[in-house]
Design a protein around this motif. Structure first.
Motif, short mmCIF file in Angstrom:
data_model
loop_
_atom_site.label_atom_id
_atom_site.label_comp_id
_atom_site.label_asym_id
_atom_site.label_seq_id
_atom_site.Cartn_x
_atom_site.Cartn_y
_atom_site.Cartn_z
N GLY A 1 0.82 -1.21 0.00
CA GLY A 1 0.00 0.00 0.00
C GLY A 1 0.85 1.26 0.00
O GLY A 1 0.59 2.20 -0.76
N ILE A 2 1.88 1.29 0.85
CA ILE A 2 2.76 2.46 0.91
C ILE A 2 3.50 2.64 -0.41
O ILE A 2 3.66 3.77 -0.91
N ASP A 3 3.94 1.54 -0.99
CA ASP A 3 4.63 1.64 -2.28
C ASP A 3 3.69 2.23 -3.34
O ASP A 3 4.11 3.02 -4.20
N THR A 4 2.42 1.85 -3.25
CA THR A 4 1.43 2.39 -4.20
C THR A 4 1.22 3.88 -3.97
O THR A 4 1.07 4.66 -4.91
N VAL A 5 1.21 4.29 -2.69
CA VAL A 5 1.05 5.72 -2.38
C VAL A 5 2.20 6.52 -2.98
O VAL A 5 2.00 7.63 -3.49
N TYR A 6 3.41 5.97 -2.91
CA TYR A 6 4.54 6.64 -3.55
C TYR A 6 4.25 6.89 -5.03
O TYR A 6 4.52 7.97 -5.57
N GLU A 7 3.69 5.88 -5.68
CA GLU A 7 3.36 6.02 -7.10
C GLU A 7 2.28 7.08 -7.31
O GLU A 7 2.34 7.88 -8.25
N PHE B 1 -7.57 5.88 -0.74
CA PHE B 1 -6.82 4.66 -1.01
C PHE B 1 -6.29 4.06 0.29
O PHE B 1 -6.37 2.85 0.51
N LEU B 2 -5.73 4.91 1.17
CA LEU B 2 -5.15 4.42 2.42
C LEU B 2 -6.22 3.80 3.32
O LEU B 2 -5.96 2.79 3.99
N GLU B 3 -7.38 4.39 3.36
CA GLU B 3 -8.46 3.81 4.17
C GLU B 3 -8.84 2.43 3.64
O GLU B 3 -9.15 1.51 4.41
N GLY B 4 -8.78 2.29 2.33
CA GLY B 4 -9.04 0.97 1.75
C GLY B 4 -7.98 -0.03 2.14
O GLY B 4 -8.27 -1.21 2.41
N VAL B 5 -6.73 0.43 2.23
CA VAL B 5 -5.64 -0.45 2.67
C VAL B 5 -5.88 -0.89 4.11
O VAL B 5 -5.71 -2.07 4.45
N CYS B 6 -6.30 0.04 4.97
CA CYS B 6 -6.55 -0.31 6.38
C CYS B 6 -7.61 -1.41 6.50
O CYS B 6 -7.52 -2.28 7.37
N ASN B 7 -8.60 -1.36 5.65
CA ASN B 7 -9.69 -2.35 5.72
C ASN B 7 -9.23 -3.75 5.32
O ASN B 7 -9.94 -4.73 5.57
N LEU B 8 -8.05 -3.85 4.72
CA LEU B 8 -7.54 -5.15 4.31
C LEU B 8 -6.91 -5.93 5.46
O LEU B 8 -6.70 -7.14 5.35
N PHE B 9 -6.61 -5.24 6.57
CA PHE B 9 -5.98 -5.93 7.69
C PHE B 9 -6.99 -6.82 8.40
O PHE B 9 -8.11 -6.41 8.69
N THR C 1 -4.70 -3.69 14.54
CA THR C 1 -3.90 -3.08 13.48
C THR C 1 -4.76 -2.22 12.57
O THR C 1 -4.37 -1.13 12.16
N LYS C 2 -5.96 -2.70 12.29
CA LYS C 2 -6.88 -1.94 11.44
C LYS C 2 -7.23 -0.60 12.11
O LYS C 2 -7.24 0.45 11.46
N GLN C 3 -7.47 -0.64 13.42
CA GLN C 3 -7.82 0.59 14.14
C GLN C 3 -6.64 1.56 14.19
O GLN C 3 -6.81 2.77 14.01
N VAL C 4 -5.44 1.01 14.47
CA VAL C 4 -4.25 1.86 14.50
C VAL C 4 -4.03 2.51 13.14
O VAL C 4 -3.73 3.70 13.03
N CYS C 5 -4.21 1.73 12.10
CA CYS C 5 -4.03 2.23 10.73
C CYS C 5 -5.00 3.38 10.43
O CYS C 5 -4.60 4.45 9.97
N LYS C 6 -6.28 3.16 10.72
CA LYS C 6 -7.28 4.19 10.42
C LYS C 6 -7.07 5.43 11.28
O LYS C 6 -7.20 6.57 10.80
N SER C 7 -6.75 5.21 12.56
CA SER C 7 -6.51 6.35 13.45
C SER C 7 -5.33 7.17 12.97
O SER C 7 -5.35 8.40 12.99
N PHE C 8 -4.30 6.47 12.54
CA PHE C 8 -3.10 7.15 12.05
C PHE C 8 -3.44 8.01 10.84
O PHE C 8 -3.03 9.17 10.74
N ILE C 9 -4.21 7.46 9.92
CA ILE C 9 -4.56 8.20 8.70
C ILE C 9 -5.47 9.38 9.03
O ILE C 9 -5.31 10.49 8.51
N ASP C 10 -6.43 9.15 9.95
CA ASP C 10 -7.37 10.22 10.30
C ASP C 10 -6.68 11.40 10.97
O ASP C 10 -7.01 12.56 10.71
N THR C 11 -5.74 11.10 11.86
CA THR C 11 -5.16 12.16 12.68
C THR C 11 -3.76 12.59 12.24
O THR C 11 -3.31 13.68 12.59
#
Length: 352
Positions: free
Chosen positions: A24-30, A44-52, A57-67
């Motif tokens: 996902g991060i590699d895709t964000v670079y692109e 896109f990142l929120e979609g990546v979080c939903n894959l966990f 981990t999913k909550q940490v991912c979404k929280s990180f992106i939100d804040t």
């Protein structure tokens, strides 16, 4: 090594969540390279979080992106690898040996931060990394202790990481790891030799900024002791002999020799002589003993600059006069490692 084995095993056991995060991060670079909007990247990142699969981990991912979206973009702008970012997000495990103590945990945490140095992070990026470094530990006591530790030492840690001090220093300075020698309990000699060995083992200097870096290290080295008599004794020694320490360390004098030359350890000089010849041989042999490490001409010059401080009483004056009169001879003879009896004959202090 055993550490490499941990890394290999961690790669073999890499979780699906870790692989998803890195992809996902590699895709964000692109996406960034192709000029994607903030909204598109967030979506896109929120979609990546939903894959966990793991809920935490999913909550940490979404929280990180939100804040922390803006901070994440700064990570990306610094070209941090996807492995580093996903470790900070808790999606990937940081490979490390078993942790048996607070010292082990501290070294692991700052070992991870040390991995960031190759990216030359700004102070702001260091602050961000410190805020998330505890995510490399599994949730529970280790992570909670890490968070409390970072909160308590935050300002110091920013300063030390910015100066690229090694994990061993930082963890000793904050009391997570013990320094094996104490200037009060063990005496200045053992402490000095231990401290010089510590500096050589864990700090790196080069010809361009050696003296400057050493000076900074010496400003902080006494922090390896808790406040009190031990730190005070260390501070007094470093302050009194700072320039000697800088010059001797820069020219790679062995720890034992440095500590004799700064007066922390006793020398084997015999302070009794009857003739100039006897003094010359005493002086010259001591100088040879202090140069038992393939010294440069500059190292010999620094030795001659400071060596007379070791001689007691009136011998110091005699020594300084001798060095001033024989400077060029001494440089040449010491550089060629002439034995004391021959060197003193060449200088005219002794007669066959």
């Amino acid at each position: 090594t055993s550490y490499m084995l941990y890394i290999i095993l961690s790669i073999q056991k890499e979780s699906l969540g870790c692989r998803v995060c890195k992809q996902g991060i590699d895709t964000v670079y692109e996406l960034l390279e192709n000029g994607a909007t903030k909204e598109a990247i967030e979506q896109f990142l929120e979609g990546v979080c939903n894959l966990f699969d793991d809920v935490e981990t999913k909550q940490v991912c979404k929280s990180f992106i939100d804040t922390e979206y803006d901070k994440l973009i700064k990570f990306l702008e610094n070209s941090y690898s996807s492995e580093v970012i996903c470790t900070l997000l808790s999606a990937c495990d940081y490979p490390h040996p078993p942790i048996h103590s607070g010292c082990d945990a501290c070294l692991v945490g700052f070992g991870f931060l040390e991995d960031l140095w190759s990216y030359k992070p700004t102070e702001e990026m260091i602050e961000i990394a410190l805020q998330y470094v505890c995510n490399i530990f599994p949730s529970g006591n280790s992570r909670n202790e890490c968070v409390a530790f970072i909160d308590r030492e935050f300002e110091n840690l920013i300063d030390w990481v910015d100066k690229e001090f090694p994990p061993q220093f930082m963890c000793t300075a904050v009391g997570a790891c013990d320094f094996p020698f104490d200037p009060v309990e063990d005496g200045l000699c053992l402490f000095c030799e231990g401290a010089m060995t510590f500096i050589y083992d864990f700090f790196e200097f080069d010809e361009q900024n050696g003296a400057e870096v050493i000076a900074v290290v010496l400003d902080y080295i006494c922090l390896i002791f808790p406040e009190g008599e031990s730190r005070q004794m260390c501070d007094e020694l470093i302050e009194q002999e700072a320039q000697k320490f800088i010059d001797f360390i820069e020219h790679e004098f062995p720890p034992e020799n440095i500590c004799i030359l700064v007066g922390a350890c006793e020398s084997n000089i015999t302070p009794v002589y009857d003739t100039e010849c006897e003094f010359c041989e005493i002086f010259y042999q001591f100088a040879l003993d202090m140069l038992d490490f393939e010294p440069s001409i500059e190292a010999i010059e620094h030795l001659l600059e400071y060596i007379c401080d070791i001689f007691p009483g009136t011998l110091k004056t005699v020594c300084q006069r001798f060095v001033d009169n024989k400077w060029e001879h001494l440089l040449e003879l010491l550089n060629e490692e002439y034995p004391a009896d021959i060197a003193c004959q060449v200088m005219g202090a002794c007669v066959e």
